[in-house]
Design a protein around this motif. Structure first.
Motif, PDB file in Angstrom:
ATOM      1  N   GLY A 171      20.683 -27.614  31.761  1.00  0.00           N
ATOM      2  CA  GLY A 171      20.026 -28.457  32.757  1.00  0.00           C
ATOM      3  C   GLY A 171      19.637 -27.601  33.946  1.00  0.00           C
ATOM      4  N   CYS A 172      20.183 -27.911  35.100  1.00  0.00           N
ATOM      5  CA  CYS A 172      19.816 -27.206  36.331  1.00  0.00           C
ATOM      6  C   CYS A 172      20.478 -25.835  36.465  1.00  0.00           C
ATOM      7  N   ARG A 173      21.448 -25.530  35.607  1.00  0.00           N
ATOM      8  CA  ARG A 173      22.166 -24.242  35.581  1.00  0.00           C
ATOM      9  C   ARG A 173      23.021 -23.998  36.820  1.00  0.00           C
ATOM     10  N   ARG A 174      23.380 -25.031  37.507  1.00  0.00           N
ATOM     11  CA  ARG A 174      24.241 -24.885  38.687  1.00  0.00           C
ATOM     12  C   ARG A 174      25.702 -25.102  38.312  1.00  0.00           C
ATOM     13  N   TRP A 175      26.559 -24.410  39.036  1.00  0.00           N
ATOM     14  CA  TRP A 175      28.005 -24.558  38.861  1.00  0.00           C
ATOM     15  C   TRP A 175      28.514 -25.630  39.806  1.00  0.00           C
ATOM     16  N   PHE A 176      29.550 -26.346  39.369  1.00  0.00           N
ATOM     17  CA  PHE A 176      30.204 -27.358  40.200  1.00  0.00           C
ATOM     18  C   PHE A 176      31.640 -27.502  39.731  1.00  0.00           C
ATOM     19  N   ASN A 177      32.419 -28.251  40.469  1.00  0.00           N
ATOM     20  CA  ASN A 177      33.830 -28.451  40.138  1.00  0.00           C
ATOM     21  C   ASN A 177      34.081 -29.881  39.683  1.00  0.00           C
ATOM     22  N   VAL A 178      35.065 -30.028  38.818  1.00  0.00           N
ATOM     23  CA  VAL A 178      35.460 -31.331  38.296  1.00  0.00           C
ATOM     24  C   VAL A 178      36.973 -31.453  38.421  1.00  0.00           C
TER      25      VAL A 178
ATOM     26  N   ARG B 211      25.528 -36.699  32.132  1.00  0.00           N
ATOM     27  CA  ARG B 211      25.017 -36.071  30.916  1.00  0.00           C
ATOM     28  C   ARG B 211      26.167 -35.898  29.926  1.00  0.00           C
ATOM     29  N   ASP B 212      25.809 -35.694  28.649  1.00  0.00           N
ATOM     30  CA  ASP B 212      26.818 -35.436  27.624  1.00  0.00           C
ATOM     31  C   ASP B 212      27.407 -34.042  27.803  1.00  0.00           C
ATOM     32  N   GLU B 213      28.650 -33.912  27.403  1.00  0.00           N
ATOM     33  CA  GLU B 213      29.407 -32.658  27.505  1.00  0.00           C
ATOM     34  C   GLU B 213      28.671 -31.462  26.903  1.00  0.00           C
ATOM     35  N   GLU B 214      27.905 -31.677  25.853  1.00  0.00           N
ATOM     36  CA  GLU B 214      27.247 -30.563  25.167  1.00  0.00           C
ATOM     37  C   GLU B 214      26.217 -29.841  26.045  1.00  0.00           C
ATOM     38  N   GLU B 215      25.814 -30.433  27.170  1.00  0.00           N
ATOM     39  CA  GLU B 215      24.881 -29.775  28.090  1.00  0.00           C
ATOM     40  C   GLU B 215      25.576 -28.797  29.034  1.00  0.00           C
ATOM     41  N   PHE B 216      26.915 -28.777  29.024  1.00  0.00           N
ATOM     42  CA  PHE B 216      27.673 -28.017  30.002  1.00  0.00           C
ATOM     43  C   PHE B 216      28.482 -26.893  29.371  1.00  0.00           C
ATOM     44  N   THR B 217      28.832 -25.925  30.196  1.00  0.00           N
ATOM     45  CA  THR B 217      29.718 -24.836  29.800  1.00  0.00           C
ATOM     46  C   THR B 217      30.939 -24.875  30.703  1.00  0.00           C
ATOM     47  N   TYR B 218      32.117 -24.855  30.084  1.00  0.00           N
ATOM     48  CA  TYR B 218      33.382 -24.851  30.821  1.00  0.00           C
ATOM     49  C   TYR B 218      33.620 -23.462  31.395  1.00  0.00           C
ATOM     50  N   GLY B 219      34.033 -23.400  32.653  1.00  0.00           N
ATOM     51  CA  GLY B 219      34.242 -22.113  33.307  1.00  0.00           C
ATOM     52  C   GLY B 219      35.662 -21.825  33.718  1.00  0.00           C
ATOM     53  N   GLY B 220      36.601 -22.648  33.307  1.00  0.00           N
ATOM     54  CA  GLY B 220      38.000 -22.394  33.642  1.00  0.00           C
ATOM     55  C   GLY B 220      38.446 -23.088  34.921  1.00  0.00           C
ATOM     56  N   GLU B 221      39.634 -22.741  35.323  1.00  0.00           N
ATOM     57  CA  GLU B 221      40.256 -23.348  36.505  1.00  0.00           C
ATOM     58  C   GLU B 221      39.466 -22.996  37.768  1.00  0.00           C
ATOM     59  N   ALA B 222      39.323 -23.963  38.648  1.00  0.00           N
ATOM     60  CA  ALA B 222      38.590 -23.765  39.904  1.00  0.00           C
ATOM     61  C   ALA B 222      39.537 -23.311  41.010  1.00  0.00           C
ATOM     62  N   HIS B 223      38.965 -22.821  42.080  1.00  0.00           N
ATOM     63  CA  HIS B 223      39.678 -22.443  43.311  1.00  0.00           C
ATOM     64  C   HIS B 223      40.635 -21.269  43.117  1.00  0.00           C
ATOM     65  N   ILE B 224      40.283 -20.351  42.246  1.00  0.00           N
ATOM     66  CA  ILE B 224      41.067 -19.129  42.072  1.00  0.00           C
ATOM     67  C   ILE B 224      40.404 -18.060  42.934  1.00  0.00           C
ATOM     68  N   THR B 225      41.151 -17.482  43.825  1.00  0.00           N
ATOM     69  CA  THR B 225      40.599 -16.518  44.768  1.00  0.00           C
ATOM     70  C   THR B 225      40.601 -15.116  44.170  1.00  0.00           C
ATOM     71  N   ARG B 226      39.434 -14.510  44.160  1.00  0.00           N
ATOM     72  CA  ARG B 226      39.289 -13.134  43.682  1.00  0.00           C
ATOM     73  C   ARG B 226      39.951 -12.197  44.686  1.00  0.00           C
ATOM     74  N   PRO B 227      40.650 -11.170  44.213  1.00  0.00           N
ATOM     75  CA  PRO B 227      41.253 -10.212  45.140  1.00  0.00           C
ATOM     76  C   PRO B 227      40.176  -9.608  46.056  1.00  0.00           C
ATOM     77  N   PRO B 228      40.431  -9.548  47.365  1.00  0.00           N
ATOM     78  CA  PRO B 228      39.408  -9.077  48.302  1.00  0.00           C
ATOM     79  C   PRO B 228      39.006  -7.617  48.102  1.00  0.00           C
ATOM     80  N   GLU B 229      39.931  -6.781  47.645  1.00  0.00           N
ATOM     81  CA  GLU B 229      39.639  -5.369  47.392  1.00  0.00           C
ATOM     82  C   GLU B 229      40.062  -5.034  45.963  1.00  0.00           C
ATOM     83  N   PRO B 230      39.208  -5.309  44.982  1.00  0.00           N
ATOM     84  CA  PRO B 230      39.577  -5.130  43.578  1.00  0.00           C
ATOM     85  C   PRO B 230      40.054  -3.722  43.231  1.00  0.00           C
ATOM     86  N   ASP B 231      39.509  -2.704  43.872  1.00  0.00           N
ATOM     87  CA  ASP B 231      39.912  -1.323  43.566  1.00  0.00           C
ATOM     88  C   ASP B 231      41.332  -1.022  44.019  1.00  0.00           C
TER      89      ASP B 231
END
Length: 95
Positions: A64-71, A14-34
């Motif tokens: 489109g399908c509204r699913r996230w994926f990595n590139v 599909r053309d780029e205009e159908e997608f939203t960029y979400g930033g860098e992939a594989h960034i681990t969220r801190p397990p205990e944010p507080d």
């Protein structure tokens, strides 16, 4: 510049205009944010590698399908090396 073509793993190319960029992939969220300091939380949110060359990125097929994926994309040439689903390991960048 020509429009980027992305291939959604579920819907196909599909053309780029159908997608939203979400930033860098594989960034681990801190397990205990507080328990994380403000400085460490800021690092997690705002400081990423911003690689010149091959980088794994998150994209959403928002019109489109509204699913996230990595590139795996070259940030200099815009060449897409691989598209892979969330939860799959980061591929080697040998292609």
């Amino acid at each position: 510049m020509a429009m980027l073509q992305l291939e959604c793993p579920w819907c196909g190319p599909r053309d780029e205009e159908e997608f939203t960029y979400g930033g860098e992939a594989h960034i681990t969220r801190p397990p205990e944010p507080d328990a994380v300091s403000d400085a460490a939380w800021g690092d997690y949110l705002f400081f990423h590698t911003n690689t010149r060359g091959l980088q794994s990125e998150q994209w959403c097929h928002s019109h489109g399908c509204r699913r996230w994926f990595n590139v795996a994309r070259d940030t200099v040439t815009y060449r897409i090396h691989r598209v892979y689903r969330m939860g799959e390991p980061r591929p080697g960048f040998d292609a």
